[in-house]
Design a protein around this motif. Structure first.
Motif, PDB file in Angstrom:
ATOM      1  N   PRO A   9       0.818  -1.216   0.000  1.00  0.00           N
ATOM      2  CA  PRO A   9       0.000   0.000   0.000  1.00  0.00           C
ATOM      3  C   PRO A   9       0.854   1.268   0.000  1.00  0.00           C
ATOM      4  CG  PRO A   9       0.205  -0.809   2.223  1.00  0.00           C
ATOM      5  CD  PRO A   9       0.959  -1.787   1.343  1.00  0.00           C
ATOM      6  N   ASN A  10       2.187   1.077   0.067  1.00  0.00           N
ATOM      7  CA  ASN A  10       3.067   2.246   0.205  1.00  0.00           C
ATOM      8  C   ASN A  10       3.377   2.861  -1.158  1.00  0.00           C
ATOM      9  OD1 ASN A  10       3.315   1.839   3.104  1.00  0.00           O
ATOM     10  ND2 ASN A  10       4.538   0.054   2.569  1.00  0.00           N
ATOM     11  N   VAL A  11       2.314   3.213  -1.856  1.00  0.00           N
ATOM     12  CA  VAL A  11       2.427   3.801  -3.197  1.00  0.00           C
ATOM     13  C   VAL A  11       1.448   4.964  -3.308  1.00  0.00           C
ATOM     14  CG1 VAL A  11       3.115   1.641  -4.297  1.00  0.00           C
ATOM     15  CG2 VAL A  11       0.690   2.208  -4.137  1.00  0.00           C
ATOM     16  N   THR A  12       1.692   5.818  -4.291  1.00  0.00           N
ATOM     17  CA  THR A  12       0.817   6.977  -4.484  1.00  0.00           C
ATOM     18  C   THR A  12      -0.507   6.572  -5.114  1.00  0.00           C
ATOM     19  OG1 THR A  12       2.833   8.230  -4.869  1.00  0.00           O
ATOM     20  CG2 THR A  12       0.749   9.311  -5.441  1.00  0.00           C
ATOM     21  N   ASP A  13      -0.430   5.653  -6.108  1.00  0.00           N
ATOM     22  CA  ASP A  13      -1.647   5.276  -6.818  1.00  0.00           C
ATOM     23  C   ASP A  13      -1.710   3.753  -6.973  1.00  0.00           C
ATOM     24  OD1 ASP A  13      -3.837   4.954  -8.402  1.00  0.00           O
ATOM     25  OD2 ASP A  13      -3.103   6.172 -10.077  1.00  0.00           O
ATOM     26  N   ILE A  14      -2.506   3.125  -6.142  1.00  0.00           N
ATOM     27  CA  ILE A  14      -2.601   1.664  -6.150  1.00  0.00           C
ATOM     28  C   ILE A  14      -3.180   1.153  -7.469  1.00  0.00           C
ATOM     29  CG2 ILE A  14      -4.936   1.410  -5.158  1.00  0.00           C
ATOM     30  CD1 ILE A  14      -1.880  -0.620  -4.021  1.00  0.00           C
ATOM     31  N   ARG A  15      -3.955   2.004  -8.142  1.00  0.00           N
ATOM     32  CA  ARG A  15      -4.590   1.566  -9.405  1.00  0.00           C
ATOM     33  C   ARG A  15      -3.547   1.263 -10.469  1.00  0.00           C
ATOM     34  NH1 ARG A  15      -8.541   6.688  -9.339  1.00  0.00           N
ATOM     35  NH2 ARG A  15      -6.452   7.496  -8.945  1.00  0.00           N
ATOM     36  N   ARG A  26     -11.955  -1.801  -8.993  1.00  0.00           N
ATOM     37  CA  ARG A  26     -12.593  -1.049 -10.083  1.00  0.00           C
ATOM     38  C   ARG A  26     -11.679  -0.936 -11.300  1.00  0.00           C
ATOM     39  NH1 ARG A  26     -17.406   2.463  -9.418  1.00  0.00           N
ATOM     40  NH2 ARG A  26     -16.061   4.241  -9.880  1.00  0.00           N
ATOM     41  N   THR A  27     -10.367  -1.171 -11.074  1.00  0.00           N
ATOM     42  CA  THR A  27      -9.381  -0.980 -12.137  1.00  0.00           C
ATOM     43  C   THR A  27      -9.151  -2.249 -12.944  1.00  0.00           C
ATOM     44  OG1 THR A  27      -8.272   0.651 -10.743  1.00  0.00           O
ATOM     45  CG2 THR A  27      -6.992  -0.230 -12.587  1.00  0.00           C
ATOM     46  N   VAL A  28      -9.202  -3.404 -12.267  1.00  0.00           N
ATOM     47  CA  VAL A  28      -8.854  -4.659 -12.944  1.00  0.00           C
ATOM     48  C   VAL A  28     -10.052  -5.594 -13.007  1.00  0.00           C
ATOM     49  CG1 VAL A  28      -6.426  -4.521 -12.235  1.00  0.00           C
ATOM     50  CG2 VAL A  28      -8.066  -5.758 -10.788  1.00  0.00           C
ATOM     51  N   SER A  29      -9.951  -6.571 -13.896  1.00  0.00           N
ATOM     52  CA  SER A  29     -11.041  -7.554 -13.985  1.00  0.00           C
ATOM     53  C   SER A  29     -10.653  -8.894 -13.361  1.00  0.00           C
ATOM     54  CB  SER A  29     -11.477  -7.731 -15.438  1.00  0.00           C
ATOM     55  OG  SER A  29     -10.355  -8.043 -16.222  1.00  0.00           O
ATOM     56  N   MET A  64     -15.735  -7.301   0.834  1.00  0.00           N
ATOM     57  CA  MET A  64     -16.345  -7.931  -0.337  1.00  0.00           C
ATOM     58  C   MET A  64     -17.223  -6.936  -1.084  1.00  0.00           C
ATOM     59  SD  MET A  64     -16.887 -11.912   0.790  1.00  0.00           S
ATOM     60  CE  MET A  64     -17.129 -12.452  -0.915  1.00  0.00           C
ATOM     61  N   LEU A  65     -17.981  -6.143  -0.363  1.00  0.00           N
ATOM     62  CA  LEU A  65     -18.797  -5.117  -1.017  1.00  0.00           C
ATOM     63  C   LEU A  65     -17.918  -4.139  -1.794  1.00  0.00           C
ATOM     64  CD1 LEU A  65     -21.403  -4.308   1.813  1.00  0.00           C
ATOM     65  CD2 LEU A  65     -21.802  -5.614  -0.293  1.00  0.00           C
ATOM     66  N   ALA A  66     -16.707  -3.885  -1.255  1.00  0.00           N
ATOM     67  CA  ALA A  66     -15.780  -2.973  -1.921  1.00  0.00           C
ATOM     68  C   ALA A  66     -15.176  -3.586  -3.177  1.00  0.00           C
ATOM     69  CB  ALA A  66     -14.668  -2.566  -0.960  1.00  0.00           C
ATOM     70  N   GLY A  67     -15.318  -4.898  -3.351  1.00  0.00           N
ATOM     71  CA  GLY A  67     -14.821  -5.520  -4.572  1.00  0.00           C
ATOM     72  C   GLY A  67     -13.988  -6.768  -4.385  1.00  0.00           C
ATOM     73  N   ALA A  68     -13.786  -7.206  -3.131  1.00  0.00           N
ATOM     74  CA  ALA A  68     -12.970  -8.398  -2.903  1.00  0.00           C
ATOM     75  C   ALA A  68     -13.761  -9.666  -3.218  1.00  0.00           C
ATOM     76  CB  ALA A  68     -12.478  -8.438  -1.462  1.00  0.00           C
ATOM     77  N   SER A  69     -13.097 -10.623  -3.875  1.00  0.00           N
ATOM     78  CA  SER A  69     -13.707 -11.928  -4.135  1.00  0.00           C
ATOM     79  C   SER A  69     -13.491 -12.875  -2.968  1.00  0.00           C
ATOM     80  CB  SER A  69     -13.103 -12.556  -5.392  1.00  0.00           C
ATOM     81  OG  SER A  69     -13.401 -11.750  -6.510  1.00  0.00           O
TER      82      SER A  69
END
Lengths: 305, 262
Positions: A170-176, A235-238, A257-262
């Motif tokens: 997580p130590n990045v500016t833009d995780i996307r 939201r960025t990857v499939s 999970m609601l946020a997008g975790a499988s």
């Protein structure tokens, strides 16, 4: 209503439920098998394995902070040979999914481990920890540079026979950008977040609480950061996202999970209560029943504005 | 079998300045061994990590364990407020204790410094239980003449005392008390600060006596997975094949020659 379908599929691997235990918090399963039946877990992620034994950092390696902890273990591990001989045989008989976490100081070390694990029976997935300090990059984690991430992902995929989960720092500016680089490199899934770099100073002794000065922050205090990053990455990857960071309860797991975790992974909570993974599994099922959800996978990304 | 449970407080007493004696009703008292420890959890949701506390005594028939601890911060201060009937989360029994079998029929010297004294009571009692005629000497070092657990120790062993300030017994370190005592041990168990353990190890080596020391380190899991509480070892450790053993599971009690105390 009939029972909830708790199965999830990650990179073609079916897990009996979406609850995983996180690398570095669960050994290779043996210690916590004294407390719980490991076969109830979706998967266990074994502690990070390098090509040779790693010493890790000197003590003190642990510091408590409000709502969490800092650690500077330094990825102490016995190396892939001991892991394969001693630890994997136990884990693959445990009846849960098996994820093996891979660490290295530089890309070639990762590839050597991945290559060594190629074709080994009883490993469902690999998780590549790209948060390790990269010796050749002056100690900067290789997971902070999208171009490097894409290259390392592509090469790991080349050597691996098992699907590869890239574990993001997580130590990045833009995780996307990092998530997108993993997908571009052919990753089968991503997991996040690894711990957040932090520091604690002992004011009485006027020195650092940890031998390494800095350490990785984990526990419930990081959860809002983790949920945000899982949301952005998903939201960025499939490809599937495995969400982790401070999960203590089933409610926390639902949020990821609601946020997008499988799937979700339990880390520090194991130290506080070894029964947490089972409570999360039961609580997820109860939540689905309460909300009339037939399959837990329907929760993935279901948050709406 | 290790387990985590909610225990009832049987009683708690302040036995010296900042030192408390806590009896808990637990399901694992019968299994608990001398030198083992438990993890205590705070009721404060912001202080999540367990506090490792050594077992001072067990009452196996009543299913109780006694913990004697020092207030070291806000977590242990919270424990000191507990009263009979209160509840506290506890995990145990944890770690490898003292090898009591080796003590039978021997002249045993137990050395405790400060808050390293409580586990020596459990060791003394465990030896006596197995061998009522055992020759057990306790050398215990205090800062000052508060002498917590002195009466308990005297009931099961010969006791020699040192105090840092000379207010009771030998003025000096616990090793001064050991030398004063003319002890001629055949086996040594010890628990205390690292500087004391270093002196104990040296003494045992000079005397050619087997010695086991109990180590202390900050812990997270308490069960051997996180590798947070390592100590430096003289040989390659069994778990990670480096020179770092886990205090929580490979210890806390180690053969002195296996620990690098430099």
């Amino acid at each position: 209503m009939t029972d909830v379908n708790m199965q999830v599929v990650i990179a073609g691997v079916t897990l009996k439920n979406p609850v995983i235990t996180s690398s570095g918090t669960y050994g290779a399963g043996r210690e916590y098998s004294e407390f719980i039946d490991l076969s109830r877990l979706g998967a266990v992620t074994a502690k990070g394995i390098a090509d040779v034994p790693w010493e890790g950092n000197p003590a003190p390696r642990i510091a408590e902070v409000s709502g969490g902890m800092l650690n500077c273990i330094g990825l102490q591990n016995p190396g892939v040979d001991v892991f394969l001989e001693r630890d994997l045989p136990f884990l693959r008989e445990a009846g849960c999914g098996v994820i093996v976490n891979v660490v290295g100081h530089e890309p070639d070390e990762y590839y050597r481990v991945v290559d060594r694990l190629n074709g080994v029976q009883g490993i469902d997935l690999l998780e590549i920890n790209i948060s390790c300090p990269n010796v050749k990059a002056g100690g900067l984690a290789l997971g902070t540079d999208p171009a490097v991430v894409e290259e390392v992902t592509r090469n790991c995929k080349r050597y691996a026979s098992q699907p590869c989960i890239m574990k993001l720092t997580p130590n990045v500016t833009d995780i996307r950008a990092i998530a997108a680089a993993c997908e571009a490199g052919g990753a089968d899934a991503i997991s996040l977040i690894n711990s957040i770099t932090g520091m604690k100073i002992d004011i009485e002794r006027q020195t650092f609480a940890l031998s390494n000065r800095t350490g990785g922050l984990s526990g419930p205090c990081v959860k809002p950061v983790a949920v945000r990053m899982v949301y952005e990455a998903a939201r960025t990857v499939s490809i599937p996202v495995i969400g982790m960071g401070g999960i203590m309860t089933a409610d926390d797991a639902v949020e990821f999970m609601l946020a997008g975790a499988s799937a979700v992974s339990i880390g520090m909570a194991n130290f506080i209560d070894p029964y947490v993974p089972l409570k999360v599994i039961d609580g997820l099922r109860d939540y689905c029943i309460r909300h009339g959800i037939a399959s837990v996978s329907e929760l993935t990304g279901a948050v709406h504005a | 079998m290790k387990r985590k449970e909610t225990a009832a407080v049987v009683s708690q007493d302040r036995i010296a300045d900042g030192i408390f004696s806590l009896w808990l009703q637990v399901s694992f008292a019968k299994e608990a061994e001398a030198g083992q420890f438990v993890s205590l959890f705070t009721a404060d949701g912001t202080r999540l990590l367990p506090r490792p506390v050594s077992i001072c005594e067990t009452d196996k028939d009543a299913g109780r364990i006694r913990l004697v601890y020092r207030i070291a911060g806000a977590g242990t201060e919270g424990f000191s407020k507990l009263k009979a009937g209160d509840r506290i989360d506890v995990m145990g029994p944890l770690g490898r204790g003292f090898p009591i079998d080796l003590a039978l029929g021997k002249r045993v010297l137990l050395i405790g410094g400060g808050i390293g004294i409580p586990p020596m009571l459990s060791a003394a009692k465990a030896i006596r239980l197995r061998d009522p005629d055992a020759a057990v000497t306790c050398a215990v070092g205090y800062r000052t003449n508060d002498r917590y657990l002195y009466n308990d120790l005297s009931a099961v062993s010969d006791v020699v005392v040192s105090t840092d300030d000379g207010s009771y017994g030998v003025h000096g370190t616990v090793m001064d008390a050991v030398r004063f005592s003319d002890a001629d041990p055949q086996l040594i168990f010890a628990c205390g600060p690292k500087v004391m353990l270093r002196a104990v190890k040296e003494y045992a080596k000079t005397k050619g006596v087997p010695c086991f020391i109990s180590m202390e380190e900050r812990m997270a899991c308490g069960v051997g997975v996180c590798l947070g509480c390592i100590c430096q070892t003289t040989g390659i450790d069994e778990h990670s094949h480096v020179k770092k053993a886990r205090v929580c599971t490979d210890g806390p009690v180690f053969p002195a020659e296996e620990v690098d105390l430099t």
